[in-house]
Write a protein that holds these residues in place. Structure first.
Motif, PDB file in Angstrom:
ATOM      1  N   GLY A   1       0.788  -1.219   0.000  1.00 47.06           N
ATOM      2  CA  GLY A   1       0.000   0.000   0.000  1.00 47.06           C
ATOM      3  C   GLY A   1       0.822   1.271   0.000  1.00 47.06           C
ATOM      4  O   GLY A   1       0.269   2.368  -0.050  1.00 47.06           O
ATOM      5  N   THR A   2       2.144   1.165   0.050  1.00 47.00           N
ATOM      6  CA  THR A   2       2.989   2.349   0.066  1.00 47.00           C
ATOM      7  C   THR A   2       2.949   3.072  -1.276  1.00 47.00           C
ATOM      8  O   THR A   2       2.923   4.295  -1.335  1.00 47.00           O
ATOM      9  CB  THR A   2       4.448   1.970   0.388  1.00 47.00           C
ATOM     10  N   GLY A   3       2.974   2.323  -2.354  1.00 46.00           N
ATOM     11  CA  GLY A   3       3.018   2.909  -3.692  1.00 46.00           C
ATOM     12  C   GLY A   3       4.447   3.136  -4.134  1.00 46.00           C
ATOM     13  O   GLY A   3       5.398   2.751  -3.465  1.00 46.00           O
ATOM     14  N   ILE A   4       4.579   3.788  -5.285  1.00 47.15           N
ATOM     15  CA  ILE A   4       5.902   4.082  -5.827  1.00 47.15           C
ATOM     16  C   ILE A   4       6.275   5.499  -5.408  1.00 47.15           C
ATOM     17  O   ILE A   4       5.679   6.468  -5.875  1.00 47.15           O
ATOM     18  CB  ILE A   4       5.916   3.958  -7.360  1.00 47.15           C
ATOM     19  N   ILE A   5       7.236   5.584  -4.508  1.00 39.59           N
ATOM     20  CA  ILE A   5       7.727   6.891  -4.071  1.00 39.59           C
ATOM     21  C   ILE A   5       9.109   7.043  -4.693  1.00 39.59           C
ATOM     22  O   ILE A   5      10.104   6.540  -4.159  1.00 39.59           O
ATOM     23  CB  ILE A   5       7.764   6.991  -2.538  1.00 39.59           C
ATOM     24  N   ALA A   6       9.151   7.703  -5.854  1.00 39.40           N
ATOM     25  CA  ALA A   6      10.397   7.838  -6.598  1.00 39.40           C
ATOM     26  C   ALA A   6      10.276   8.995  -7.576  1.00 39.40           C
ATOM     27  O   ALA A   6       9.166   9.389  -7.941  1.00 39.40           O
ATOM     28  CB  ALA A   6      10.716   6.548  -7.358  1.00 39.40           C
ATOM     29  N   GLY A   7      11.422   9.516  -7.996  1.00 38.24           N
ATOM     30  CA  GLY A   7      11.453  10.592  -8.974  1.00 38.24           C
ATOM     31  C   GLY A   7      11.119  10.095 -10.367  1.00 38.24           C
ATOM     32  O   GLY A   7      11.036   8.890 -10.614  1.00 38.24           O
ATOM     33  N   GLY A   8      10.940  11.019 -11.299  1.00 38.73           N
ATOM     34  CA  GLY A   8      10.464  10.735 -12.646  1.00 38.73           C
ATOM     35  C   GLY A   8      11.120   9.578 -13.383  1.00 38.73           C
ATOM     36  O   GLY A   8      10.447   8.604 -13.720  1.00 38.73           O
ATOM     37  N   PRO A   9      12.432   9.626 -13.667  1.00 32.53           N
ATOM     38  CA  PRO A   9      13.048   8.528 -14.409  1.00 32.53           C
ATOM     39  C   PRO A   9      12.987   7.193 -13.668  1.00 32.53           C
ATOM     40  O   PRO A   9      12.754   6.151 -14.283  1.00 32.53           O
ATOM     41  CB  PRO A   9      14.502   8.984 -14.573  1.00 32.53           C
ATOM     42  N   MET A  10      13.148   7.204 -12.349  1.00 28.82           N
ATOM     43  CA  MET A  10      13.079   5.953 -11.582  1.00 28.82           C
ATOM     44  C   MET A  10      11.647   5.434 -11.541  1.00 28.82           C
ATOM     45  O   MET A  10      11.424   4.224 -11.593  1.00 28.82           O
ATOM     46  CB  MET A  10      13.607   6.165 -10.169  1.00 28.82           C
ATOM     47  N   ARG A  11      10.671   6.320 -11.465  1.00 24.80           N
ATOM     48  CA  ARG A  11       9.258   5.928 -11.463  1.00 24.80           C
ATOM     49  C   ARG A  11       8.913   5.162 -12.738  1.00 24.80           C
ATOM     50  O   ARG A  11       8.227   4.149 -12.700  1.00 24.80           O
ATOM     51  CB  ARG A  11       8.373   7.156 -11.325  1.00 24.80           C
ATOM     52  N   ALA A  12       9.413   5.631 -13.889  1.00 24.42           N
ATOM     53  CA  ALA A  12       9.152   4.949 -15.155  1.00 24.42           C
ATOM     54  C   ALA A  12       9.715   3.527 -15.140  1.00 24.42           C
ATOM     55  O   ALA A  12       9.075   2.588 -15.639  1.00 24.42           O
ATOM     56  CB  ALA A  12       9.754   5.745 -16.307  1.00 24.42           C
ATOM     57  N   VAL A  13      10.893   3.357 -14.537  1.00 27.28           N
ATOM     58  CA  VAL A  13      11.498   2.020 -14.453  1.00 27.28           C
ATOM     59  C   VAL A  13      10.629   1.098 -13.597  1.00 27.28           C
ATOM     60  O   VAL A  13      10.336  -0.037 -13.979  1.00 27.28           O
ATOM     61  CB  VAL A  13      12.934   2.104 -13.885  1.00 27.28           C
ATOM     62  N   PHE A  14      10.176   1.586 -12.420  1.00 24.49           N
ATOM     63  CA  PHE A  14       9.392   0.744 -11.516  1.00 24.49           C
ATOM     64  C   PHE A  14       8.024   0.415 -12.091  1.00 24.49           C
ATOM     65  O   PHE A  14       7.534  -0.705 -11.928  1.00 24.49           O
ATOM     66  CB  PHE A  14       9.247   1.417 -10.147  1.00 24.49           C
ATOM     67  N   GLU A  15       7.389   1.373 -12.771  1.00 24.51           N
ATOM     68  CA  GLU A  15       6.084   1.096 -13.375  1.00 24.51           C
ATOM     69  C   GLU A  15       6.211   0.058 -14.486  1.00 24.51           C
ATOM     70  O   GLU A  15       5.361  -0.819 -14.607  1.00 24.51           O
ATOM     71  CB  GLU A  15       5.475   2.393 -13.916  1.00 24.51           C
ATOM     72  N   SER A  16       7.270   0.150 -15.299  1.00 24.99           N
ATOM     73  CA  SER A  16       7.479  -0.831 -16.362  1.00 24.99           C
ATOM     74  C   SER A  16       7.844  -2.198 -15.794  1.00 24.99           C
ATOM     75  O   SER A  16       7.488  -3.222 -16.372  1.00 24.99           O
ATOM     76  CB  SER A  16       8.590  -0.362 -17.301  1.00 24.99           C
ATOM     77  N   LEU A  17       8.530  -2.201 -14.680  1.00 25.39           N
ATOM     78  CA  LEU A  17       8.951  -3.448 -14.037  1.00 25.39           C
ATOM     79  C   LEU A  17       7.793  -4.164 -13.365  1.00 25.39           C
ATOM     80  O   LEU A  17       7.764  -5.382 -13.282  1.00 25.39           O
ATOM     81  CB  LEU A  17      10.048  -3.145 -13.017  1.00 25.39           C
ATOM     82  N   GLY A  18       6.816  -3.413 -12.866  1.00 22.69           N
ATOM     83  CA  GLY A  18       5.679  -4.018 -12.192  1.00 22.69           C
ATOM     84  C   GLY A  18       5.772  -3.949 -10.683  1.00 22.69           C
ATOM     85  O   GLY A  18       4.995  -4.597  -9.985  1.00 22.69           O
ATOM     86  N   ILE A  19       6.708  -3.172 -10.170  1.00 21.11           N
ATOM     87  CA  ILE A  19       6.826  -3.003  -8.720  1.00 21.11           C
ATOM     88  C   ILE A  19       5.784  -1.982  -8.275  1.00 21.11           C
ATOM     89  O   ILE A  19       5.685  -0.906  -8.848  1.00 21.11           O
ATOM     90  CB  ILE A  19       8.247  -2.546  -8.335  1.00 21.11           C
ATOM     91  N   ASN A  20       5.001  -2.331  -7.261  1.00 21.14           N
ATOM     92  CA  ASN A  20       3.941  -1.443  -6.786  1.00 21.14           C
ATOM     93  C   ASN A  20       4.322  -0.691  -5.521  1.00 21.14           C
ATOM     94  O   ASN A  20       3.770   0.377  -5.265  1.00 21.14           O
ATOM     95  CB  ASN A  20       2.665  -2.244  -6.518  1.00 21.14           C
ATOM     96  N   ASP A  21       5.200  -1.246  -4.702  1.00 16.21           N
ATOM     97  CA  ASP A  21       5.560  -0.641  -3.418  1.00 16.21           C
ATOM     98  C   ASP A  21       7.077  -0.536  -3.315  1.00 16.21           C
ATOM     99  O   ASP A  21       7.763  -1.549  -3.165  1.00 16.21           O
ATOM    100  CB  ASP A  21       5.027  -1.491  -2.262  1.00 16.21           C
ATOM    101  N   VAL A  22       7.583   0.683  -3.390  1.00 22.35           N
ATOM    102  CA  VAL A  22       9.023   0.908  -3.287  1.00 22.35           C
ATOM    103  C   VAL A  22       9.260   2.364  -2.901  1.00 22.35           C
ATOM    104  O   VAL A  22       8.468   3.244  -3.246  1.00 22.35           O
ATOM    105  CB  VAL A  22       9.752   0.557  -4.607  1.00 22.35           C
ATOM    106  N   VAL A  23      10.327   2.584  -2.151  1.00 25.49           N
ATOM    107  CA  VAL A  23      10.760   3.932  -1.820  1.00 25.49           C
ATOM    108  C   VAL A  23      12.157   4.082  -2.409  1.00 25.49           C
ATOM    109  O   VAL A  23      13.037   3.270  -2.139  1.00 25.49           O
ATOM    110  CB  VAL A  23      10.794   4.170  -0.294  1.00 25.49           C
ATOM    111  N   ALA A  24      12.343   5.116  -3.233  1.00 23.63           N
ATOM    112  CA  ALA A  24      13.624   5.307  -3.900  1.00 23.63           C
ATOM    113  C   ALA A  24      14.061   6.754  -3.761  1.00 23.63           C
ATOM    114  O   ALA A  24      13.236   7.668  -3.753  1.00 23.63           O
ATOM    115  CB  ALA A  24      13.510   4.940  -5.373  1.00 23.63           C
TER     116      ALA A  24
END
Length: 189
Positions: A114-137
């Motif tokens: 439930g945390t979601g993707i907490i990351a900046g723009g370029p890293m967010r694109a990587v995590f969304e394409s990867l399928g990770i839903n919960d990460v802090v970067a």
């Protein structure tokens, strides 16, 4: 003349099915100029991240005189450079990891559901394409999108699943996590 792929066999259908599953995200596009005798010649450089949202992701850069051609080249390179990343419960990383490339440094941390993707723009694109839903970067150092994406991939290549660590060490997964479980049992008594 170009041949059409045949319907049967290992022709175009597998490629079409694979292409349908992949998600591509344009990270950045940049206009670059080459100074020549008559003035400047403009071209476009694109950075694209491609993933299947199931643990595979890749990135690529392409440059061409037209924007769509640059994006197409970058997407093709991204498909060729895909890596597999182990994910915990299909939603986050197994452990915290750091990566760097040039002046770009990133820290990736696994997160609760439930945390979601907490990351900046370029890293967010990587995590969304990867399928990770919960990460802090967190990105430390450069804000250059190319270096941020490459540093993120450096960190992702360092990720390992408990099963991979256990097989590399010649142990069972339970033996690796065993000490924490024994300490908890001792505290209950």
């Amino acid at each position: 003349m170009a041949r059409e792929p045949r319907e049967g066999g290992r022709g175009g259908r597998e490629r079409e099915r694979e292409a349908d599953e992949l998600v591509d995200k344009l990270v950045t596009i940049n206009r670059v100029a080459k100074v020549v005798k008559g003035g400047r010649r403009f071209a476009f450089a694109a950075l694209v991240v491609v993933g299947d949202q199931k643990g595979r992701v890749g990135y690529g850069a392409g440059k061409a005189r037209e924007v769509p051609e640059a994006i197409r080249k970058a997407t093709e390179r991204a498909k060729r450079s895909m890596i597999r990343v182990p994910m915990k419960e299909g939603r986050t990383l197994h452990h915290d990891v750091a990566g760097h490339f040039g002046a770009g440094k990133v820290v990736l941390r696994s997160a609760e559901a439930g945390t979601g993707i907490i990351a900046g723009g370029p890293m967010r694109a990587v995590f969304e394409s990867l399928g990770i839903n919960d990460v802090v970067a967190k990105s430390l150092g450069t804000r250059n999108p190319h270096n941020m994406v490459k540093a993120t991939f450096d960190a992702l290549t360092r990720c390992a699943s408990p099963r991979a660590v256990a097989s590399r060490r010649g142990k069972k997964v339970a033996e690796i996590f065993g000490k924490r479980d024994q300490a908890v049992e001792g505290a209950d008594v």
